[in-house]
Design a protein around this motif. Structure first.
Motif, short mmCIF file in Angstrom:
data_model
loop_
_atom_site.label_atom_id
_atom_site.label_comp_id
_atom_site.label_asym_id
_atom_site.label_seq_id
_atom_site.Cartn_x
_atom_site.Cartn_y
_atom_site.Cartn_z
N ASP A 11 0.83 -1.20 0.00
CA ASP A 11 0.00 0.00 0.00
C ASP A 11 0.87 1.25 0.00
OD1 ASP A 11 -2.35 -1.52 0.06
OD2 ASP A 11 -2.33 -1.61 2.25
N TYR A 12 1.96 1.21 0.78
CA TYR A 12 2.82 2.39 0.95
C TYR A 12 4.28 2.00 0.95
CZ TYR A 12 -1.65 4.01 2.73
OH TYR A 12 -2.97 4.31 2.86
N LEU A 13 5.07 2.86 0.34
CA LEU A 13 6.52 2.77 0.38
C LEU A 13 7.03 4.14 0.80
CD1 LEU A 13 9.24 1.27 -0.37
CD2 LEU A 13 9.00 2.35 -2.62
N ILE A 14 7.95 4.17 1.75
CA ILE A 14 8.52 5.45 2.20
C ILE A 14 10.03 5.40 1.97
CG2 ILE A 14 8.92 7.00 4.15
CD1 ILE A 14 6.33 5.81 5.41
N LEU A 15 10.52 6.32 1.14
CA LEU A 15 11.95 6.51 0.97
C LEU A 15 12.31 7.77 1.74
CD1 LEU A 15 12.51 5.74 -2.83
CD2 LEU A 15 12.63 4.19 -0.88
N THR A 16 13.14 7.64 2.75
CA THR A 16 13.39 8.77 3.65
C THR A 16 14.24 9.86 3.02
OG1 THR A 16 15.29 7.66 4.64
CG2 THR A 16 13.13 7.36 5.71
N HIS A 17 15.32 9.47 2.36
CA HIS A 17 16.21 10.43 1.72
C HIS A 17 17.14 9.65 0.80
CE1 HIS A 17 18.36 9.08 5.30
NE2 HIS A 17 19.48 9.61 4.86
N PRO A 18 17.88 10.33 -0.08
CA PRO A 18 18.56 9.62 -1.16
C PRO A 18 19.89 8.95 -0.81
CG PRO A 18 18.88 11.97 -1.42
CD PRO A 18 17.94 11.78 -0.27
N ASP A 19 20.28 8.86 0.45
CA ASP A 19 21.50 8.13 0.80
C ASP A 19 21.34 6.66 0.40
OD1 ASP A 19 22.84 10.28 1.85
OD2 ASP A 19 22.50 9.74 3.94
N SER A 20 22.34 6.10 -0.25
CA SER A 20 22.23 4.72 -0.74
C SER A 20 22.02 3.72 0.40
CB SER A 20 23.46 4.34 -1.57
OG SER A 20 24.62 4.41 -0.80
N GLU A 21 22.52 4.02 1.59
CA GLU A 21 22.30 3.10 2.71
C GLU A 21 20.84 3.06 3.15
OE1 GLU A 21 24.94 4.79 5.61
OE2 GLU A 21 23.46 6.19 6.31
N PRO A 50 21.63 9.95 -8.71
CA PRO A 50 21.23 9.06 -9.80
C PRO A 50 20.43 7.83 -9.37
CG PRO A 50 23.63 9.41 -9.80
CD PRO A 50 23.06 10.17 -8.66
N GLU A 51 20.81 7.21 -8.26
CA GLU A 51 20.09 6.02 -7.81
C GLU A 51 18.65 6.40 -7.43
OE1 GLU A 51 21.07 2.21 -4.97
OE2 GLU A 51 21.80 4.16 -4.31
N TYR A 52 18.50 7.47 -6.68
CA TYR A 52 17.18 7.96 -6.31
C TYR A 52 16.36 8.32 -7.55
CZ TYR A 52 13.56 11.05 -4.50
OH TYR A 52 12.36 11.63 -4.23
N ASP A 53 16.99 8.98 -8.52
CA ASP A 53 16.32 9.38 -9.75
C ASP A 53 15.76 8.16 -10.48
OD1 ASP A 53 15.49 11.30 -11.73
OD2 ASP A 53 17.18 10.62 -12.97
N THR A 104 25.36 19.07 1.16
CA THR A 104 26.17 18.44 2.20
C THR A 104 25.40 17.25 2.77
OG1 THR A 104 25.24 19.77 3.99
CG2 THR A 104 27.16 20.69 2.80
N SER A 105 26.09 16.41 3.51
CA SER A 105 25.40 15.28 4.15
C SER A 105 24.36 15.78 5.15
CB SER A 105 26.40 14.33 4.81
OG SER A 105 27.11 14.98 5.83
N ASP A 106 24.64 16.91 5.82
CA ASP A 106 23.65 17.47 6.74
C ASP A 106 22.40 17.91 6.00
OD1 ASP A 106 25.20 17.00 8.95
OD2 ASP A 106 25.74 19.10 9.30
N GLU A 107 22.56 18.56 4.85
CA GLU A 107 21.39 18.99 4.07
C GLU A 107 20.58 17.80 3.59
OE1 GLU A 107 22.91 23.24 2.21
OE2 GLU A 107 23.56 21.39 1.24
N ILE A 108 21.27 16.74 3.22
CA ILE A 108 20.57 15.53 2.78
C ILE A 108 19.84 14.88 3.95
CG2 ILE A 108 20.88 13.21 1.83
CD1 ILE A 108 23.32 14.42 0.26
N ASP A 109 20.53 14.75 5.08
CA ASP A 109 19.91 14.13 6.26
C ASP A 109 18.74 14.95 6.79
OD1 ASP A 109 21.73 12.07 6.12
OD2 ASP A 109 22.95 12.76 7.81
N ASN A 110 18.80 16.26 6.67
CA ASN A 110 17.75 17.12 7.22
C ASN A 110 16.39 16.95 6.56
OD1 ASN A 110 18.92 18.35 9.42
ND2 ASN A 110 19.73 20.07 8.23
N ILE A 111 16.35 16.34 5.38
CA ILE A 111 15.05 16.11 4.76
C ILE A 111 14.43 14.78 5.21
CG2 ILE A 111 15.55 17.54 2.75
CD1 ILE A 111 15.87 14.87 1.16
N SER A 112 15.16 14.04 6.02
CA SER A 112 14.64 12.76 6.53
C SER A 112 13.41 13.02 7.39
CB SER A 112 15.69 12.07 7.40
OG SER A 112 16.84 11.77 6.67
N PRO A 113 12.32 12.34 7.09
CA PRO A 113 11.13 12.58 7.90
C PRO A 113 11.22 11.92 9.27
CG PRO A 113 10.71 10.85 6.31
CD PRO A 113 12.09 11.38 6.03
N ILE A 114 10.63 12.58 10.24
CA ILE A 114 10.38 11.95 11.53
C ILE A 114 8.94 11.45 11.43
CG2 ILE A 114 10.14 12.28 14.02
CD1 ILE A 114 12.18 14.59 13.75
#
Length: 174
Positions: A11-21, A50-53, A104-114
């Motif tokens: 029903d749902y898939l959640i991708l938190t942010h584009p880090d490959s891990e 690219p992977e996220y895209d 930056t890694s901080d900018e990427i991590d900051n979009i991670s949803p809580i």
């Protein structure tokens, strides 16, 4: 894991942010499962990830409804409710990431949803890679705007009685 249970449709898939891990195993899921709705970060320049895209385009091709992960998005089910508590309602986190040529890694991590999840009365907070500043902002807003708006939406959130908390950013103190 999904193969073990013979799940054919999500029903749902959640991708938190584009880090490959955090999205590295997504290909198998997208290729093998029907996915009704996907919650993804609002990334304007997907080519720098690219992977996220690729995953984004594959979800579009499959006809998956794509929603942006942000505060006030929620999912209500028969025995559960799930609410996105961040990125914040002003989406500053997305603007910081999307305005950067080389995030930056901080900018990427900051979009991670809580994410707040309640299932059969058990409450979880899943912080993915959200930074301390994002968590603080969410907690400050919780007693005011967040709680009231979620109640108006019919979603009950009780951060004061959480049963399980997934420590943000792999247990980092950032």
């Amino acid at each position: 894991v999904l193969e073990i249970y013979s799940v054919e449709k999500l029903d749902y898939l959640i991708l938190t942010h584009p880090d490959s891990e955090h999205i590295g195993g997504t290909r198998q899921i997208i290729e093998s499962k029907d996915i009704e709705k996907a919650y993804l970060p609002r990334i304007m320049n997907r080519e720098i990830f690219p992977e996220y895209d690729k995953f984004y385009k594959e979800l579009q091709e499959k006809g998956t409804e794509i929603k942006v992960s942000k505060a006030y998005e929620y999912i209500l089910g028969e025995n559960y409710s799930l609410a996105f508590l961040s990125p914040s309602f002003n989406e500053k986190e997305y603007d910081d990431l999307n305005d950067s040529v080389t995030p930056t890694s901080d900018e990427i991590d900051n979009i991670s949803p809580i994410i707040y999840l309640e299932y059969l009365g058990v409450r979880f907070v899943l912080s993915s890679d959200a930074k301390t500043t994002t968590e603080r902002e969410m907690l400050l807003n919780y007693k005011g705007a967040y709680k009231k708006i979620y109640q108006e939406l019919g979603v009950e959130i009780d951060l004061e009685s959480v049963d399980f908390y997934l420590v943000a950013n792999h247990g980092s103190n950032k």
